[in-house]
Design an enzyme around this catalytic site. Sequence first.
Site, PDB file in Angstrom:
ATOM      1  N   GLY A   1       0.831  -1.216   0.000  1.00 10.84           N
ATOM      2  CA  GLY A   1       0.000   0.000   0.000  1.00 10.84           C
ATOM      3  C   GLY A   1       0.859   1.256   0.000  1.00 10.84           C
TER       4      GLY A   1
ATOM      5  CD  GLU B   1     -10.880  -2.487   0.381  1.00  8.46           C
ATOM      6  OE1 GLU B   1     -11.059  -3.688   0.616  1.00  8.46           O
ATOM      7  OE2 GLU B   1     -11.663  -1.785  -0.269  1.00  8.46           O
ATOM      8  CG  LEU B   2      -3.337  -1.101   3.233  1.00 17.42           C
ATOM      9  CD1 LEU B   2      -2.330  -0.034   3.612  1.00 17.42           C
ATOM     10  CD2 LEU B   2      -3.033  -1.668   1.854  1.00 17.42           C
TER      11      LEU B   2
ATOM     12  CB  CYS C   1      -7.863  -8.698   5.529  1.00 12.30           C
ATOM     13  SG  CYS C   1      -9.568  -8.751   5.008  1.00 12.30           S
TER      14      CYS C   1
ATOM     15  CD  GLU D   1      -1.980  -8.888   8.119  1.00 12.20           C
ATOM     16  OE1 GLU D   1      -1.155  -8.439   7.319  1.00 12.20           O
ATOM     17  OE2 GLU D   1      -3.206  -8.880   7.914  1.00 12.20           O
TER      18      GLU D   1
ATOM     19  CG  PHE E   1      -2.240 -12.857   6.439  1.00 12.29           C
ATOM     20  CD1 PHE E   1      -3.360 -12.130   6.791  1.00 12.29           C
ATOM     21  CD2 PHE E   1      -2.123 -13.265   5.111  1.00 12.29           C
ATOM     22  CE1 PHE E   1      -4.337 -11.814   5.862  1.00 12.29           C
ATOM     23  CE2 PHE E   1      -3.102 -12.969   4.168  1.00 12.29           C
ATOM     24  CZ  PHE E   1      -4.204 -12.233   4.547  1.00 12.29           C
TER      25      PHE E   1
HETATM   26  P1  NAP Z   1       0.782  -7.979  -1.190  1.00 17.23           P
HETATM   27  O1  NAP Z   1       2.040  -8.745  -1.245  1.00 17.23           O
HETATM   28  O2  NAP Z   1       0.860  -6.537  -0.780  1.00 17.23           O
HETATM   29  O3  NAP Z   1       0.151  -8.074  -2.660  1.00 17.23           O
HETATM   30  C1  NAP Z   1      -1.130  -7.590  -2.986  1.00 17.23           C
HETATM   31  C2  NAP Z   1      -1.166  -7.262  -4.453  1.00 17.23           C
HETATM   32  O4  NAP Z   1      -0.359  -6.116  -4.687  1.00 17.23           O
HETATM   33  C3  NAP Z   1      -0.607  -8.333  -5.371  1.00 17.23           C
HETATM   34  O5  NAP Z   1      -1.290  -8.256  -6.604  1.00 17.23           O
HETATM   35  C4  NAP Z   1       0.842  -7.897  -5.534  1.00 17.23           C
HETATM   36  O6  NAP Z   1       1.446  -8.388  -6.698  1.00 17.23           O
HETATM   37  C5  NAP Z   1       0.697  -6.394  -5.597  1.00 17.23           C
HETATM   38  N1  NAP Z   1       1.838  -5.641  -5.106  1.00 17.23           N
HETATM   39  C6  NAP Z   1       2.486  -5.810  -3.917  1.00 17.23           C
HETATM   40  N2  NAP Z   1       3.467  -4.897  -3.789  1.00 17.23           N
HETATM   41  C7  NAP Z   1       3.447  -4.147  -4.916  1.00 17.23           C
HETATM   42  C8  NAP Z   1       4.231  -3.062  -5.382  1.00 17.23           C
HETATM   43  N3  NAP Z   1       5.246  -2.552  -4.669  1.00 17.23           N
HETATM   44  N4  NAP Z   1       3.947  -2.519  -6.584  1.00 17.23           N
HETATM   45  C9  NAP Z   1       2.936  -3.025  -7.316  1.00 17.23           C
HETATM   46  N5  NAP Z   1       2.151  -4.040  -6.938  1.00 17.23           N
HETATM   47  C10 NAP Z   1       2.404  -4.615  -5.748  1.00 17.23           C
HETATM   48  O7  NAP Z   1      -0.294  -8.653  -0.274  1.00 17.23           O
HETATM   49  P2  NAP Z   1      -0.728 -10.201  -0.272  1.00 17.23           P
HETATM   50  O8  NAP Z   1       0.333 -10.976   0.431  1.00 17.23           O
HETATM   51  O9  NAP Z   1      -1.129 -10.604  -1.637  1.00 17.23           O
HETATM   52  O10 NAP Z   1      -2.041 -10.155   0.602  1.00 17.23           O
HETATM   53  C11 NAP Z   1      -2.057 -10.298   1.997  1.00 17.23           C
HETATM   54  C12 NAP Z   1      -2.265  -8.962   2.661  1.00 17.23           C
HETATM   55  O11 NAP Z   1      -3.487  -8.379   2.169  1.00 17.23           O
HETATM   56  C13 NAP Z   1      -2.448  -9.079   4.153  1.00 17.23           C
HETATM   57  O12 NAP Z   1      -1.728  -8.048   4.768  1.00 17.23           O
HETATM   58  C14 NAP Z   1      -3.950  -8.862   4.341  1.00 17.23           C
HETATM   59  O13 NAP Z   1      -4.312  -8.382   5.598  1.00 17.23           O
HETATM   60  C15 NAP Z   1      -4.252  -7.893   3.256  1.00 17.23           C
HETATM   61  N6  NAP Z   1      -5.676  -7.909   2.916  1.00 17.23           N
HETATM   62  C16 NAP Z   1      -6.457  -6.878   3.333  1.00 17.23           C
HETATM   63  C17 NAP Z   1      -7.824  -6.868   3.070  1.00 17.23           C
HETATM   64  C18 NAP Z   1      -8.696  -5.752   3.544  1.00 17.23           C
HETATM   65  O14 NAP Z   1      -9.851  -5.736   3.155  1.00 17.23           O
HETATM   66  N7  NAP Z   1      -8.229  -4.819   4.352  1.00 17.23           N
HETATM   67  C19 NAP Z   1      -8.384  -7.937   2.357  1.00 17.23           C
HETATM   68  C20 NAP Z   1      -7.553  -8.988   1.944  1.00 17.23           C
HETATM   69  C21 NAP Z   1      -6.200  -8.962   2.230  1.00 17.23           C
HETATM   70  P3  NAP Z   1       2.339  -9.723  -6.678  1.00 17.23           P
HETATM   71  O15 NAP Z   1       1.487 -10.797  -6.137  1.00 17.23           O
HETATM   72  O16 NAP Z   1       2.700  -9.906  -8.087  1.00 17.23           O
HETATM   73  O17 NAP Z   1       3.505  -9.429  -5.773  1.00 17.23           O
END
Ligand code: NAP
Length: 459
Positions: A212, A229-230, A263, A362, A364
Amino acid sequence: MKPIQLITPVDGSVYAERTPLTLSEAQSAVDRARSAQKGWAKRPLAERIALVKAGVARLNAMKDPVVEEIAWQMGRPTRFGGEFGGVNARTDYMSEIAEKTLSPEMIEDSNAFRRYLVREPVGVVFIVAPWNYPYLTTINTLVPALIAGNTVILKHASQTLLVGERLAEAFHAAGVPDDVFQNVVLDHQTTEALIAARSFGFVNFTGSVGGGQAIERAAAGTFTPLGLELGGKDPGYVRHDANVEAAIDTLMDGAMYNAGQCCCGIERIYVHEKHYDRFVEGAAAWVNALNLGNPFDAATTLGPMANKRFATTVRNQVAEAIAAGAKPLIDPKKFAADDGGAYLAPQVLVDVDHSMRVMMEESFGPVVGIMKVSGDEEALRLMNDSPYGLTASIWTEDYDTAAALGAQIDTGTTFMNRADYLDPALCWTGTKDTGRGGSLSYLGFHSVTRPKSFHLKKV
Ligand code: NAP
């Protein structure tokens, strides 16, 4: 471009591989989305709603392969049957409220003035989606964005590369034009470059705090509205007047479902001293009844984590907490499928405190810490002692108590006697490091539209 590989947690093999778009290919996708938007927005609202619902119906028809692919991609047991309940309920609700929410609001219509507000689509909406609930997290923005007259570009997580392809296949088969909804494979650099080039009218990012922050940096100075939404570290609080058996069942399910990769999963629990012993005993029994194993086995209730590196984070947090004095209630040897990799035995920790990462960062994953509290004051202090604010689950017998406590918690949602749930009629939102913005409810339409004022005077 280097291919993106999807390593399945089921057996560690490469399950899928896709080559990301180059920057100029990605820019062409944005150009196509821009060109298609005006025509899409001109279609009657009822037609857009019908096409979106038809797309979701097509997705439902793909249930068997979708459920199987979810298991391969991120390890969720097939017995849980995909995400169709939530996908359908959210689509139906957002469709139902669209006309009322998107209609112009007349302030004055007289001989002297006509003054009114309309909501316009923002143009091209960009969705960056996570793997943990790969369909639900996408649908939350995809459905209102298309209904409101935007075109959409989706970049899904590398761990769930096939989800965007399935969604595009379903929506295109239903008649949504190819350029109105595009699924693209992008690396981080191209994702950020598109945002920095002011390509989008709104970006919805669901994912980690670090991700984010990267999106916010990429958007700096472009004034692009962002929905972020983090993460979360959601607490449960079992009051002295709680139904303790119901609390054990719901809170432990909230902690362990989806291998804790929610999340709004329950990550820390504060229990009134009156109920503490029974709660701890019940929590351990609940977790010991889980069956860790291959997600394709019908008896499996706890699959592997989506990736070995996520399990490593949890293993480290648990080991550190135990070294600092926490007591594990679960014997990992009872979970023979724990392979030291993505297959991870669940854990319940007591004798924990807020100096431990497992209570502050977190996790997770399938781990939860439980602390004894003397009453509301201590519980409120501990619930608020967190960098996150997504949901809080309070267990009590009356609404007024839950509401009064909820008013004092820095959180997006207060639950009473339930947890880990999204209500399509309520806004999904958070505070602090959980991010900003809101999806679902009528406010979800506000994220994908901008207000426009008309101030018309007769002279
Ligand atoms: P993530 O590593 O941040 O990745 C989320 C998405 O963003 C993926 O498509 C990822 O691509 C992309 N991304 C990550 N870093 C990026 C960057 N620097 N530049 C461009 N795109 C980037 O998160 P995750 O591991 O998939 O998901 C788990 C997290 O999501 C947990 O912290 C959870 O709490 C949170 N979450 C929050 C909610 C809510 O409603 N608040 C709901 C669901 C999940 P790649 O996969 O290609 O790296």
